[in-house]
Scaffold this motif. Sequence first.
Motif, PDB file in Angstrom:
ATOM      1  N   TYR A   1      39.699  41.268  49.010  1.00  0.00           N
ATOM      2  CA  TYR A   1      38.758  42.304  48.570  1.00  0.00           C
ATOM      3  C   TYR A   1      38.593  42.229  47.051  1.00  0.00           C
ATOM      4  O   TYR A   1      39.573  42.133  46.309  1.00  0.00           O
ATOM      5  CB  TYR A   1      39.295  43.675  48.975  1.00  0.00           C
ATOM      6  CG  TYR A   1      38.542  44.853  48.400  1.00  0.00           C
ATOM      7  CD1 TYR A   1      37.499  45.452  49.100  1.00  0.00           C
ATOM      8  CD2 TYR A   1      38.895  45.383  47.156  1.00  0.00           C
ATOM      9  CE1 TYR A   1      36.822  46.538  48.580  1.00  0.00           C
ATOM     10  CE2 TYR A   1      38.221  46.475  46.631  1.00  0.00           C
ATOM     11  CZ  TYR A   1      37.184  47.050  47.353  1.00  0.00           C
ATOM     12  OH  TYR A   1      36.525  48.116  46.828  1.00  0.00           O
ATOM     13  N   TYR A   2      37.339  42.279  46.606  1.00  0.00           N
ATOM     14  CA  TYR A   2      37.041  42.270  45.175  1.00  0.00           C
ATOM     15  C   TYR A   2      36.066  43.384  44.837  1.00  0.00           C
ATOM     16  O   TYR A   2      35.221  43.766  45.654  1.00  0.00           O
ATOM     17  CB  TYR A   2      36.440  40.927  44.750  1.00  0.00           C
ATOM     18  CG  TYR A   2      37.351  39.749  44.995  1.00  0.00           C
ATOM     19  CD1 TYR A   2      38.534  39.595  44.278  1.00  0.00           C
ATOM     20  CD2 TYR A   2      37.049  38.798  45.962  1.00  0.00           C
ATOM     21  CE1 TYR A   2      39.383  38.529  44.512  1.00  0.00           C
ATOM     22  CE2 TYR A   2      37.891  37.725  46.206  1.00  0.00           C
ATOM     23  CZ  TYR A   2      39.051  37.601  45.487  1.00  0.00           C
ATOM     24  OH  TYR A   2      39.896  36.544  45.731  1.00  0.00           O
TER      25      TYR A   2
ATOM     26  N   GLU B   1      24.849  43.490  33.163  1.00  0.00           N
ATOM     27  CA  GLU B   1      25.961  42.673  32.681  1.00  0.00           C
ATOM     28  C   GLU B   1      27.242  42.971  33.460  1.00  0.00           C
ATOM     29  O   GLU B   1      27.680  44.125  33.535  1.00  0.00           O
ATOM     30  CB  GLU B   1      26.199  42.927  31.194  1.00  0.00           C
ATOM     31  CG  GLU B   1      27.276  42.036  30.599  1.00  0.00           C
ATOM     32  CD  GLU B   1      27.371  42.157  29.091  1.00  0.00           C
ATOM     33  OE1 GLU B   1      28.414  41.751  28.538  1.00  0.00           O
ATOM     34  OE2 GLU B   1      26.407  42.665  28.473  1.00  0.00           O
ATOM     35  N   VAL B   2      27.813  41.928  34.054  1.00  0.00           N
ATOM     36  CA  VAL B   2      29.093  42.074  34.747  1.00  0.00           C
ATOM     37  C   VAL B   2      30.197  42.192  33.698  1.00  0.00           C
ATOM     38  O   VAL B   2      30.387  41.294  32.881  1.00  0.00           O
ATOM     39  CB  VAL B   2      29.357  40.890  35.694  1.00  0.00           C
ATOM     40  CG1 VAL B   2      30.777  40.974  36.261  1.00  0.00           C
ATOM     41  CG2 VAL B   2      28.344  40.876  36.833  1.00  0.00           C
ATOM     42  N   ILE B   3      30.923  43.318  33.731  1.00  0.00           N
ATOM     43  CA  ILE B   3      31.978  43.555  32.757  1.00  0.00           C
ATOM     44  C   ILE B   3      33.310  43.003  33.255  1.00  0.00           C
ATOM     45  O   ILE B   3      34.080  42.417  32.488  1.00  0.00           O
ATOM     46  CB  ILE B   3      32.116  45.058  32.460  1.00  0.00           C
ATOM     47  CG1 ILE B   3      30.767  45.643  32.017  1.00  0.00           C
ATOM     48  CG2 ILE B   3      33.176  45.295  31.397  1.00  0.00           C
ATOM     49  CD1 ILE B   3      30.183  44.998  30.787  1.00  0.00           C
ATOM     50  N   GLY B   4      33.604  43.197  34.535  1.00  0.00           N
ATOM     51  CA  GLY B   4      34.881  42.730  35.058  1.00  0.00           C
ATOM     52  C   GLY B   4      34.877  42.656  36.563  1.00  0.00           C
ATOM     53  O   GLY B   4      34.066  43.289  37.247  1.00  0.00           O
ATOM     54  N   ILE B   5      35.796  41.847  37.091  1.00  0.00           N
ATOM     55  CA  ILE B   5      35.982  41.724  38.535  1.00  0.00           C
ATOM     56  C   ILE B   5      37.458  41.946  38.833  1.00  0.00           C
ATOM     57  O   ILE B   5      38.328  41.271  38.267  1.00  0.00           O
ATOM     58  CB  ILE B   5      35.546  40.343  39.053  1.00  0.00           C
ATOM     59  CG1 ILE B   5      34.066  40.098  38.730  1.00  0.00           C
ATOM     60  CG2 ILE B   5      35.788  40.232  40.558  1.00  0.00           C
ATOM     61  CD1 ILE B   5      33.556  38.729  39.158  1.00  0.00           C
ATOM     62  N   GLY B   6      37.730  42.912  39.684  1.00  0.00           N
ATOM     63  CA  GLY B   6      39.100  43.214  40.053  1.00  0.00           C
ATOM     64  C   GLY B   6      39.377  42.874  41.501  1.00  0.00           C
ATOM     65  O   GLY B   6      38.461  42.681  42.309  1.00  0.00           O
ATOM     66  N   ALA B   7      40.662  42.795  41.842  1.00  0.00           N
ATOM     67  CA  ALA B   7      41.096  42.543  43.215  1.00  0.00           C
ATOM     68  C   ALA B   7      41.810  43.778  43.730  1.00  0.00           C
ATOM     69  O   ALA B   7      42.579  44.412  43.001  1.00  0.00           O
ATOM     70  CB  ALA B   7      42.029  41.334  43.272  1.00  0.00           C
ATOM     71  N   GLY B   8      41.546  44.128  44.982  1.00  0.00           N
ATOM     72  CA  GLY B   8      42.171  45.299  45.574  1.00  0.00           C
ATOM     73  C   GLY B   8      42.974  44.965  46.806  1.00  0.00           C
ATOM     74  O   GLY B   8      42.698  43.978  47.492  1.00  0.00           O
ATOM     75  N   GLU B   9      43.986  45.785  47.063  1.00  0.00           N
ATOM     76  CA  GLU B   9      44.809  45.631  48.262  1.00  0.00           C
ATOM     77  C   GLU B   9      44.855  46.965  48.999  1.00  0.00           C
ATOM     78  O   GLU B   9      44.864  48.025  48.366  1.00  0.00           O
ATOM     79  CB  GLU B   9      46.232  45.201  47.887  1.00  0.00           C
ATOM     80  CG  GLU B   9      46.301  43.879  47.134  1.00  0.00           C
ATOM     81  CD  GLU B   9      47.699  43.582  46.620  1.00  0.00           C
ATOM     82  OE1 GLU B   9      48.666  44.180  47.160  1.00  0.00           O
ATOM     83  OE2 GLU B   9      47.823  42.791  45.667  1.00  0.00           O
ATOM     84  N   PHE B  10      44.881  46.893  50.332  1.00  0.00           N
ATOM     85  CA  PHE B  10      44.889  48.084  51.161  1.00  0.00           C
ATOM     86  C   PHE B  10      46.215  48.223  51.897  1.00  0.00           C
ATOM     87  O   PHE B  10      46.951  47.252  52.078  1.00  0.00           O
ATOM     88  CB  PHE B  10      43.768  48.032  52.198  1.00  0.00           C
ATOM     89  CG  PHE B  10      42.379  48.052  51.608  1.00  0.00           C
ATOM     90  CD1 PHE B  10      41.747  49.248  51.340  1.00  0.00           C
ATOM     91  CD2 PHE B  10      41.713  46.870  51.319  1.00  0.00           C
ATOM     92  CE1 PHE B  10      40.472  49.279  50.800  1.00  0.00           C
ATOM     93  CE2 PHE B  10      40.443  46.878  50.777  1.00  0.00           C
ATOM     94  CZ  PHE B  10      39.812  48.094  50.514  1.00  0.00           C
TER      95      PHE B  10
ATOM     96  N   PRO C   1      42.094  41.055  35.549  1.00  0.00           N
ATOM     97  CA  PRO C   1      41.004  40.478  36.333  1.00  0.00           C
ATOM     98  C   PRO C   1      41.526  39.883  37.637  1.00  0.00           C
ATOM     99  O   PRO C   1      42.714  39.557  37.750  1.00  0.00           O
ATOM    100  CB  PRO C   1      40.462  39.398  35.409  1.00  0.00           C
ATOM    101  CG  PRO C   1      41.659  38.946  34.622  1.00  0.00           C
ATOM    102  CD  PRO C   1      42.496  40.184  34.432  1.00  0.00           C
ATOM    103  N   ALA C   2      40.645  39.729  38.609  1.00  0.00           N
ATOM    104  CA  ALA C   2      41.001  39.051  39.851  1.00  0.00           C
ATOM    105  C   ALA C   2      41.234  37.572  39.574  1.00  0.00           C
ATOM    106  O   ALA C   2      40.613  36.986  38.679  1.00  0.00           O
ATOM    107  CB  ALA C   2      39.878  39.221  40.870  1.00  0.00           C
ATOM    108  N   LEU C   3      42.150  36.988  40.332  1.00  0.00           N
ATOM    109  CA  LEU C   3      42.396  35.551  40.216  1.00  0.00           C
ATOM    110  C   LEU C   3      41.303  34.807  40.988  1.00  0.00           C
ATOM    111  O   LEU C   3      41.283  34.809  42.221  1.00  0.00           O
ATOM    112  CB  LEU C   3      43.770  35.190  40.772  1.00  0.00           C
ATOM    113  CG  LEU C   3      44.968  35.427  39.857  1.00  0.00           C
ATOM    114  CD1 LEU C   3      46.268  35.100  40.589  1.00  0.00           C
ATOM    115  CD2 LEU C   3      44.845  34.578  38.589  1.00  0.00           C
TER     116      LEU C   3
END
Length: 407
Positions: free
Chosen positions: A199-200, A208-217, A231-233
């Motif tokens: 999940y991202y 403008e894309v500022i950042g992309i993160g990764a999420g866990e549930f 940031p997401a890997l």
Amino acid sequence: MRRRALIMVEGGAWGCSQLYVQAAQRLGLHPIILSAGATCDGYLVKDAEAIRVDTSDLDSLIRECSRIRATYDIAGIVGEAVVYVKVGELCRHFDLPGPNPAAVARCEDKFAQRQLLTEAGVPMPAYLLATSANRVKRYAAEIGLPVVLKPTVSGGSIGVRLCRDFDEVAAHTAYLWSGKHTWRSTPSILVEGFAQGPYYTVDIMGHEVIGIGAGEFGPPPHFVYRQFTYPALLTDEEYDRLIDVSLSCLRALDLGWGPTNIEFRWTTGGPVVIEVNPRMGGTPDPQLVQLAYGVDLVTEHIKLVIGDEWDLHRRHSHTAAARFLVADRDGVLAWIGGDSQAAAVSGVAEVKFYVQSKTPIVRKGDFRDTIGHVIAASPSRAQTEATLQRAADLIDWSITPFPNLSE
């Protein structure tokens, strides 16, 4: 010269109202909160003028803002997700910068959003709209199990459930139409194929894309967040692909003013869009973006709404992560503690509890199951993760069972 005010309709982004208040004051603005309840986004907010008003009614909002203008110059208007259409309409009425209310309304309807994205060729899970229990079951069979059932208008994963067999499909359908779920629109259920994969979340300001993160549930069948990391890997190819699809979403939905948050799953076939939110992500997204990149999304959003020039320049590249504290059972929160010890750990940016002792806990399978979070940041991903774990281990709580009134 009269003082300039920032109007906050039900606060700012969910859980971020205090951040908006503080940022407004730094910009020399007087924050005024218009709210239908005693709190904004679930929290008491300090250092802001608060006025109670029916925020679901545009005429009431216009009257209150007109009254405020007798004392203050209204510099700009922001608002929470559930009233974001009204915020756009209010901005239009007073000729202030704001989101396109028609575009926001289309995004709030998950089925309408999906239709527009499909027409634009944006990759998404298979989906069908059901208005009866029989159709839910038929569509689940047509799409193929497992499926995700969700109300067409909702937020925070409220009413959303993964169904792995037809018994679960029937049970959740019955729950949604039993009267226990509060509908924000005409009752209808979106049946979606379950997009499996990482999940991202993509945070955008303007185009403008500022950042992309990764999420866990947490464990299924619910979608309760456990951790976010920025940031997401990603490989360069994955990063570019997420940006390309995100910008396609903006074009398809006529967005691109102000903040947008887009949720993805990266499947075996590549990224698929789970949802486009025509607003800023709620807490702790803005804090993580600022810690990871040095971009203060809240301040820059306010600059936009008051007509000032914003600055989206990244100032550093760190790893920031948030660990959610999630209730593990129903009952009464007897005590919760360890926050001061956790906050003292080097690298911890914030420890926040959403609830207090003696609060009844009834898990819903959505964002309301979280009772707090810990945020950590450092120049190193490994160091951030170690700090986060050390701090989280210092926090503990006890939930006692509800009394059995039948005994």
